[in-house]
Design a protein around this motif. Structure first.
Motif, PDB file in Angstrom:
ATOM      1  N   GLU A  99       0.835  -1.190   0.000  1.00  0.00           N
ATOM      2  CA  GLU A  99       0.000   0.000   0.000  1.00  0.00           C
ATOM      3  C   GLU A  99       0.872   1.242   0.000  1.00  0.00           C
ATOM      4  OE1 GLU A  99      -3.900  -1.773   2.391  1.00  0.00           O
ATOM      5  OE2 GLU A  99      -2.929   0.081   3.042  1.00  0.00           O
ATOM      6  N   GLN A 100       0.497   2.195  -0.847  1.00  0.00           N
ATOM      7  CA  GLN A 100       1.165   3.488  -0.931  1.00  0.00           C
ATOM      8  C   GLN A 100       0.088   4.548  -1.117  1.00  0.00           C
ATOM      9  OE1 GLN A 100       4.007   1.856  -4.444  1.00  0.00           O
ATOM     10  NE2 GLN A 100       4.468   3.961  -3.814  1.00  0.00           N
ATOM     11  N   PRO A 101       0.378   5.786  -0.718  1.00  0.00           N
ATOM     12  CA  PRO A 101      -0.569   6.854  -1.036  1.00  0.00           C
ATOM     13  C   PRO A 101      -0.610   7.037  -2.547  1.00  0.00           C
ATOM     14  CG  PRO A 101       1.479   7.756  -0.160  1.00  0.00           C
ATOM     15  CD  PRO A 101       1.558   6.277   0.008  1.00  0.00           C
ATOM     16  N   SER A 102      -1.768   7.377  -3.067  1.00  0.00           N
ATOM     17  CA  SER A 102      -1.883   7.487  -4.521  1.00  0.00           C
ATOM     18  C   SER A 102      -1.241   8.762  -5.053  1.00  0.00           C
ATOM     19  CB  SER A 102      -3.347   7.434  -4.949  1.00  0.00           C
ATOM     20  OG  SER A 102      -4.077   8.464  -4.307  1.00  0.00           O
ATOM     21  N   GLU A 103      -1.324   9.841  -4.289  1.00  0.00           N
ATOM     22  CA  GLU A 103      -0.770  11.115  -4.755  1.00  0.00           C
ATOM     23  C   GLU A 103      -0.153  11.893  -3.597  1.00  0.00           C
ATOM     24  OE1 GLU A 103      -4.167  12.000  -8.196  1.00  0.00           O
ATOM     25  OE2 GLU A 103      -3.577  13.546  -6.782  1.00  0.00           O
ATOM     26  N   VAL A 104       0.903  12.615  -3.915  1.00  0.00           N
ATOM     27  CA  VAL A 104       1.522  13.527  -2.963  1.00  0.00           C
ATOM     28  C   VAL A 104       1.912  14.786  -3.724  1.00  0.00           C
ATOM     29  CG1 VAL A 104       3.498  13.943  -1.451  1.00  0.00           C
ATOM     30  CG2 VAL A 104       2.420  11.687  -1.485  1.00  0.00           C
ATOM     31  N   THR A 105       1.673  15.944  -3.120  1.00  0.00           N
ATOM     32  CA  THR A 105       2.043  17.221  -3.741  1.00  0.00           C
ATOM     33  C   THR A 105       2.919  18.004  -2.778  1.00  0.00           C
ATOM     34  OG1 THR A 105      -0.029  17.272  -4.986  1.00  0.00           O
ATOM     35  CG2 THR A 105       1.168  19.339  -4.769  1.00  0.00           C
ATOM     36  N   ALA A 106       3.961  18.610  -3.311  1.00  0.00           N
ATOM     37  CA  ALA A 106       4.861  19.413  -2.486  1.00  0.00           C
ATOM     38  C   ALA A 106       5.460  20.516  -3.358  1.00  0.00           C
ATOM     39  CB  ALA A 106       5.968  18.543  -1.893  1.00  0.00           C
ATOM     40  N   VAL A 107       6.131  21.470  -2.723  1.00  0.00           N
ATOM     41  CA  VAL A 107       6.730  22.576  -3.468  1.00  0.00           C
ATOM     42  C   VAL A 107       8.224  22.383  -3.586  1.00  0.00           C
ATOM     43  CG1 VAL A 107       4.920  24.196  -2.826  1.00  0.00           C
ATOM     44  CG2 VAL A 107       6.967  23.981  -1.386  1.00  0.00           C
ATOM     45  N   GLU A 108       8.795  23.040  -4.553  1.00  0.00           N
ATOM     46  CA  GLU A 108      10.244  22.983  -4.738  1.00  0.00           C
ATOM     47  C   GLU A 108      10.981  23.317  -3.458  1.00  0.00           C
ATOM     48  OE1 GLU A 108      10.802  25.597  -8.296  1.00  0.00           O
ATOM     49  OE2 GLU A 108      12.344  24.126  -8.812  1.00  0.00           O
ATOM     50  N   GLY A 109      12.050  22.570  -3.197  1.00  0.00           N
ATOM     51  CA  GLY A 109      12.855  22.826  -2.014  1.00  0.00           C
ATOM     52  C   GLY A 109      12.367  22.131  -0.761  1.00  0.00           C
ATOM     53  N   ALA A 110      11.164  21.603  -0.808  1.00  0.00           N
ATOM     54  CA  ALA A 110      10.588  20.961   0.383  1.00  0.00           C
ATOM     55  C   ALA A 110      11.115  19.534   0.532  1.00  0.00           C
ATOM     56  CB  ALA A 110       9.066  20.964   0.282  1.00  0.00           C
ATOM     57  N   ILE A 111      10.669  18.893   1.616  1.00  0.00           N
ATOM     58  CA  ILE A 111      10.972  17.485   1.884  1.00  0.00           C
ATOM     59  C   ILE A 111       9.651  16.718   1.831  1.00  0.00           C
ATOM     60  CG2 ILE A 111      11.836  15.830   3.579  1.00  0.00           C
ATOM     61  CD1 ILE A 111      13.521  18.096   4.772  1.00  0.00           C
ATOM     62  N   VAL A 112       9.670  15.552   1.227  1.00  0.00           N
ATOM     63  CA  VAL A 112       8.455  14.741   1.161  1.00  0.00           C
ATOM     64  C   VAL A 112       8.793  13.300   1.507  1.00  0.00           C
ATOM     65  CG1 VAL A 112       8.592  14.123  -1.287  1.00  0.00           C
ATOM     66  CG2 VAL A 112       6.377  14.306  -0.184  1.00  0.00           C
ATOM     67  N   GLN A 113       7.867  12.650   2.171  1.00  0.00           N
ATOM     68  CA  GLN A 113       8.033  11.241   2.561  1.00  0.00           C
ATOM     69  C   GLN A 113       6.914  10.418   1.931  1.00  0.00           C
ATOM     70  OE1 GLN A 113       8.903  10.415   6.760  1.00  0.00           O
ATOM     71  NE2 GLN A 113       7.378   8.778   6.730  1.00  0.00           N
ATOM     72  N   ILE A 114       7.287   9.361   1.255  1.00  0.00           N
ATOM     73  CA  ILE A 114       6.313   8.461   0.624  1.00  0.00           C
ATOM     74  C   ILE A 114       6.379   7.132   1.365  1.00  0.00           C
ATOM     75  CG2 ILE A 114       5.652   7.259  -1.477  1.00  0.00           C
ATOM     76  CD1 ILE A 114       6.992   9.524  -3.055  1.00  0.00           C
ATOM     77  N   ASN A 115       5.270   6.759   1.966  1.00  0.00           N
ATOM     78  CA  ASN A 115       5.226   5.555   2.794  1.00  0.00           C
ATOM     79  C   ASN A 115       4.809   4.324   2.001  1.00  0.00           C
ATOM     80  OD1 ASN A 115       5.842   7.082   5.137  1.00  0.00           O
ATOM     81  ND2 ASN A 115       3.692   7.668   5.313  1.00  0.00           N
ATOM     82  N   CYS A 116       5.236   3.191   2.486  1.00  0.00           N
ATOM     83  CA  CYS A 116       4.877   1.907   1.874  1.00  0.00           C
ATOM     84  C   CYS A 116       4.711   0.873   2.976  1.00  0.00           C
ATOM     85  CB  CYS A 116       5.972   1.471   0.896  1.00  0.00           C
ATOM     86  SG  CYS A 116       5.753  -0.178   0.187  1.00  0.00           S
ATOM     87  N   THR A 117       3.558   0.261   3.038  1.00  0.00           N
ATOM     88  CA  THR A 117       3.356  -0.858   3.957  1.00  0.00           C
ATOM     89  C   THR A 117       3.133  -2.109   3.132  1.00  0.00           C
ATOM     90  OG1 THR A 117       0.986  -0.407   4.106  1.00  0.00           O
ATOM     91  CG2 THR A 117       2.396   0.583   5.778  1.00  0.00           C
ATOM     92  N   TYR A 118       3.575  -3.231   3.654  1.00  0.00           N
ATOM     93  CA  TYR A 118       3.498  -4.449   2.862  1.00  0.00           C
ATOM     94  C   TYR A 118       3.033  -5.626   3.712  1.00  0.00           C
ATOM     95  CZ  TYR A 118       8.113  -5.216   4.977  1.00  0.00           C
ATOM     96  OH  TYR A 118       9.160  -5.354   5.863  1.00  0.00           O
ATOM     97  N   GLN A 119       2.432  -6.564   3.017  1.00  0.00           N
ATOM     98  CA  GLN A 119       2.045  -7.834   3.619  1.00  0.00           C
ATOM     99  C   GLN A 119       2.536  -8.926   2.692  1.00  0.00           C
ATOM    100  OE1 GLN A 119      -2.298  -7.619   4.119  1.00  0.00           O
ATOM    101  NE2 GLN A 119      -1.963  -7.968   6.290  1.00  0.00           N
ATOM    102  N   THR A 120       3.479  -9.720   3.157  1.00  0.00           N
ATOM    103  CA  THR A 120       4.033 -10.784   2.328  1.00  0.00           C
ATOM    104  C   THR A 120       4.212 -12.039   3.162  1.00  0.00           C
ATOM    105  OG1 THR A 120       6.306 -10.118   2.833  1.00  0.00           O
ATOM    106  CG2 THR A 120       5.302  -9.156   0.873  1.00  0.00           C
ATOM    107  N   SER A 121       4.296 -13.149   2.477  1.00  0.00           N
ATOM    108  CA  SER A 121       4.483 -14.421   3.183  1.00  0.00           C
ATOM    109  C   SER A 121       5.945 -14.652   3.511  1.00  0.00           C
ATOM    110  CB  SER A 121       3.943 -15.569   2.337  1.00  0.00           C
ATOM    111  OG  SER A 121       4.521 -15.534   1.053  1.00  0.00           O
ATOM    112  N   GLY A 122       6.817 -13.927   2.912  1.00  0.00           N
ATOM    113  CA  GLY A 122       8.246 -13.950   3.223  1.00  0.00           C
ATOM    114  C   GLY A 122       8.755 -12.559   2.937  1.00  0.00           C
ATOM    115  N   PHE A 123      10.003 -12.310   3.124  1.00  0.00           N
ATOM    116  CA  PHE A 123      10.496 -10.965   2.855  1.00  0.00           C
ATOM    117  C   PHE A 123      11.965 -11.021   2.504  1.00  0.00           C
ATOM    118  CE2 PHE A 123      10.402  -6.476   2.777  1.00  0.00           C
ATOM    119  CZ  PHE A 123      11.591  -6.021   3.322  1.00  0.00           C
ATOM    120  N   TYR A 124      12.298 -10.414   1.367  1.00  0.00           N
ATOM    121  CA  TYR A 124      13.681 -10.390   0.921  1.00  0.00           C
ATOM    122  C   TYR A 124      14.132  -9.006   0.545  1.00  0.00           C
ATOM    123  CZ  TYR A 124      14.062 -15.425   1.110  1.00  0.00           C
ATOM    124  OH  TYR A 124      14.124 -16.717   1.554  1.00  0.00           O
ATOM    125  N   GLY A 125      13.522  -7.995   1.145  1.00  0.00           N
ATOM    126  CA  GLY A 125      13.998  -6.646   0.880  1.00  0.00           C
ATOM    127  C   GLY A 125      12.965  -5.769   0.206  1.00  0.00           C
TER     128      GLY A 125
END
Lengths: 110, 114
Positions: free
Chosen positions: A5-31
């Protein structure tokens, strides 16, 4: 099954900092990986986290918390050229399946 | 050095026809992946080749889809009896090994089924 899952859209202005999150559900995990894709272009690799913590590459950083099944991409000193879609991706099931998130469309405004 | 190349870059076909999409990976890359991306959506994994191992076909959406790879070089994705819902960009990627660390993507083939 596996899902990201990720947010569908993010808006920010030049020079700013933005964080895009990701949550996951998997049966195993390799990175967790992050890719950037400009409109009409091919995805390009940004970063990869196999272990918990922060990986820094220039203006971009990526973070992973395996206990929380969560990661984020941090973009600093935003530039107009950073306007693109950003995808997180995981490999699970003992390395047999590759799953990309739905993507987050970042718009950088002047 | 050369990146991943794909051909054709664009393909328009009629419903019911077969199409073949080609991918030339980066030389020396043992792993090759095919993805499908519909307009405005994320990447959908189709198939994965790693060296001489049997490919992981778990992502192929139907038996109309098949793919082959010759050794560690060229791969061909074939779609038989194309349907309008097959219209998408088909992306190929290769990596040095089978990990997810860095996949290098080709420019894609834009397929339109009329």
């Amino acid at each position: 099954g596996q899902s990201l899952e990720q947010p569908s859209e993010v808006t920010a202005v030049e020079g700013a900092i933005v964080q895009i999150n990701c949550t996951y559900q998997t049966s195993g995990f390799y990175g967790l990986s992050w890719y950037q894709q400009h409109d009409g272009g091919a995805p390009t690799f940004l970063s990869y986290n196999a272990l918990d913590g922060l990986e820094e590459t220039g203006r971009f950083s990526s973070f992973l918390s395996r206990s929380d099944s969560y990661g984020y991409l941090l973009l600093q000193e935003l530039q107009m050229k950073d306007s693109a879609s950003y995808f997180c991706a995981v490999r699970d099931n003992y390395g047999q399946n590759f799953v990309f998130g739905p993507g987050t469309r970042l718009s950088v405004l002047p | 050095g050369a990146g991943v190349s794909q051909s054709p870059s664009n393909k328009v076909t009629e419903k019911g026809k077969d199409v073949e999409l080609r991918c030339d990976p980066i030389s020396g890359h043992t792993a090759l992946y095919w993805y499908r991306q519909r307009l405005g959506q994320g990447l959908e994994f189709l198939i994965y080749f790693q060296g001489n191992s049997a490919p992981d076909k778990s992502g192929l959406p139907s038996d109309r889809f098949s793919a082959e790879r010759t050794g560690e070089s060229v791969s061909t994705l074939t779609i038989q009896r194309t349907q309008q819902e097959d219209s998408a960009v088909y992306l190929c990627a290769s990596s040095l090994a089978g990990g997810l660390e860095t996949q290098y993507f080709g420019p894609g083939t834009r397929l339109l089924v009329l």
